[in-house]
Design an enzyme around this catalytic site. Structure first.
Site, PDB file in Angstrom:
ATOM      1  N   LYS A 128     -11.997 -29.174 -36.569  1.00  0.00           N
ATOM      2  CA  LYS A 128     -12.268 -27.798 -36.982  1.00  0.00           C
ATOM      3  C   LYS A 128     -12.377 -26.771 -35.849  1.00  0.00           C
ATOM      4  CE  LYS A 128     -12.145 -28.621 -41.245  1.00  0.00           C
ATOM      5  NZ  LYS A 128     -10.908 -28.180 -41.914  1.00  0.00           N
ATOM      6  N   TYR A 157     -11.067 -30.577 -45.431  1.00  0.00           N
ATOM      7  CA  TYR A 157     -10.235 -30.987 -44.292  1.00  0.00           C
ATOM      8  C   TYR A 157      -9.020 -30.076 -44.141  1.00  0.00           C
ATOM      9  CZ  TYR A 157      -8.133 -34.223 -40.915  1.00  0.00           C
ATOM     10  OH  TYR A 157      -7.615 -34.788 -39.761  1.00  0.00           O
ATOM     11  N   HIS A 197       1.489 -33.087 -42.391  1.00  0.00           N
ATOM     12  CA  HIS A 197       0.914 -34.296 -42.992  1.00  0.00           C
ATOM     13  C   HIS A 197       0.377 -34.000 -44.387  1.00  0.00           C
ATOM     14  CE1 HIS A 197      -0.041 -36.528 -38.947  1.00  0.00           C
ATOM     15  NE2 HIS A 197       1.238 -36.228 -39.088  1.00  0.00           N
ATOM     16  N   PRO A 250     -15.662 -32.868 -33.063  1.00  0.00           N
ATOM     17  CA  PRO A 250     -14.236 -32.833 -33.434  1.00  0.00           C
ATOM     18  C   PRO A 250     -13.854 -33.742 -34.607  1.00  0.00           C
ATOM     19  CG  PRO A 250     -14.561 -33.958 -31.344  1.00  0.00           C
ATOM     20  CD  PRO A 250     -15.877 -33.386 -31.719  1.00  0.00           C
ATOM     21  N   TYR A 289      -8.825 -42.507 -39.429  1.00  0.00           N
ATOM     22  CA  TYR A 289     -10.229 -42.411 -39.019  1.00  0.00           C
ATOM     23  C   TYR A 289     -10.871 -43.770 -39.344  1.00  0.00           C
ATOM     24  CZ  TYR A 289      -9.931 -37.287 -38.755  1.00  0.00           C
ATOM     25  OH  TYR A 289      -9.595 -35.996 -38.417  1.00  0.00           O
TER      26      TYR A 289
END
Ligand code: FAS
Ligand code: PHB
Length: 391
Positions: free
Chosen positions: A296, A384, A72, A292, A199
């Site tokens: 990570k 990220y 991604h 979560p 998200y």
């Protein structure tokens, strides 16, 4: 039995450490409480940082990952019906990859068995002894009491393992935050809502749309910390996902299908310091837990064992104990940066019931700032995709 490193736990941390030590010519025995089927069937993390993919590739265990993993270049933040893409790769020149933790575990187990290296499942009564002197691990396997003499013990036995408690409490500092919500996660036989992760912050609560393949979707909704799974029918779950992931004026992207797994994951930030006591070294969830939201947990476990393997390589090959002595400090530098990021993503995206409206407005302001500032988007992106490794 005798070996150089006794590894307790066959999750990502223990298995990857075993692989790294094998390639360094260091003998290890991996002890696992559960069955092979159980650990290979446990649905957990799903997203690998660029560094984790590179590490698994370097260790020669990423063949299937490169064939089946979904790379991604971005993710989507959704709030107030608006969609904002964070262009991860354009901002950092790195990618993230969706590849289930259980697939990583399967690949590492298969490699260890192919190489004929000791990996014992279904061990019980595991206990560590003389961890400040000449370490021993006692356990029962196949109904027979066993004793493993080793030079080093790697505590890779997760949050509920026996290694962290083996360190005298007065030698440890514990930092713990339990969040006032949890995630209800589903695995469903349906096309993912989007080809990238979404998200979403919504007045009803957080939602995350992710995936395991083009035909297997993984989705989460914020729920109460003590949620009763029975209170969430499939219909209720799908309705919550449609509502929380909605875009103003557009049809829902959520594709429904048979739900094949449901579970509630608690949300917690936890760190145990230091991560070493004598000849016992903690790695992964045995030492820390992150919510979560930042994807990570598994990535941090991989970062720990990268350092531990290099420290043990120096130790066993006559290059001294400096990296062993520095192990905890180096790991904790990354761990606290990752704790911060995971906490930041969590507090920005979740509904806090005790909120009087102030936090909700600050959340909206933060999301609007992040989406409107390239500097802020870059900060989110570089955390990220994974911070650079220290070692
Ligand atoms: P693990 O817990 O994976 O492995 C420890 C192993 O030690 C286990 O196999 C256990 O059976 C074994 N063990 C325990 N006690 C033992 C004993 N006494 N003797 C021998 N063996 C023993 N992270 C994310 O990034 N995203 C997610 O969505 C996500 N979801 C999660 C959902 C759940 C329910 C849980 C519990 C965790 C989730 N995580 C997630 C975090 C997870 O991925 C961990 O970070 C990751 O498993 C850490 O790997 P390990 O440190 O190897 O620990
Ligand atoms: C997952 O795919 O399970 C996943 C991805 C990103 C997260 C958490 C879980 O932040």
């Amino acid at each position: 039995m005798r070996t150089q490193v006794g590894i307790i736990g066959a999750g990502p941390a223990g298995l990857l450490l075993g692989r790294m030590l094998q390639r360094m010519g260091i003998d290890a025995v991996v002890l696992e409480a559960r069955s092979r089927d159980y650990v290979e069937g446990r649905i957990r993390a799903g997203l690998l940082e660029q560094g984790s993919v590179d590490t698994l590739t370097e260790e020669g265990v990423a063949g299937r990952l490169h064939r089946e993993g979904l790379a991604h270049d971005g993710l989507e933040l959704r709030f107030e019906g608006e969609n904002h893409r964070i262009e991860l790769t354009a901002l950092t020149q790195k990618r993230v990859t969706i590849y289930g933790q259980q697939e990583v575990v399967k690949d590492l187990i298969a490699q260890r068995i192919t190489d004929g290296l000791p990996l014992l499942f279904d061990v019980s009564d595991t206990a560590v002894h003389d961890i400040a002197g000449k370490p021993r691990i006692t356990f029962t396997h196949g109904g027979v009491a066993q004793e493993l003499h080793c030079d080093i013990i790697a505590g890779c036995d997760g949050f509920h393992g026996i290694c962290r408690p083996a360190i005298p409490a007065e030698k440890m500092a514990i930092f713990d935050r339990i969040y006032p919500f949890a995630w209800l996660g589903i695995l469903a036989e349906a096309r993912p809502a989007s080809h990238e992760l979404i998200y979403a912050r919504h007045e009803d609560g957080f939602a995350l749309a992710t995936m395991r393949s083009e035909t297997l979707t993984r989705m989460y909704v914020q729920c109460a910390p003590d949620e009763d799974l029975a209170a969430w029918s499939d219909r209720r779950i799908w309705d919550a996902l449609h509502a929380r992931l909605a875009r103003a004026g557009l049809p829902s992207q959520v594709n429904e299908g048979p739900i094949i797994q449901k579970g509630v994951t608690a949300m917690r930030s936890f760190v145990a310091e230091p991560m070493r006591y004598g000849r016992l070294f903690l790695a992964g969830d045995a030492a820390h837990i992150v919510p979560p939201t930042g994807a990570k947990g598994m990535n941090l476990a991989i970062a720990d064992v990268r350092i531990l393997a290099r420290a043990l390589d120096d130790f066993f090959h006559g290059r001294g104990e400096r990296l062993m002595d520095d192990y905890s400090r180096i790991c904790l530098d990354r761990i606290w940066k990752v704790q911060r990021f995971s906490w930041w993503m969590t507090q920005m995206l979740h509904r806090y019931d005790a909120d009087d409206g102030f936090e909700q407005r600050v959340q909206t302001a933060e999301l609007r700032y992040v989406c409107g500032s390239e500097a802020a988007r870059t900060t989110l992106a570089e955390n990220y995709v994974g911070l650079p490794y220290a070692v």
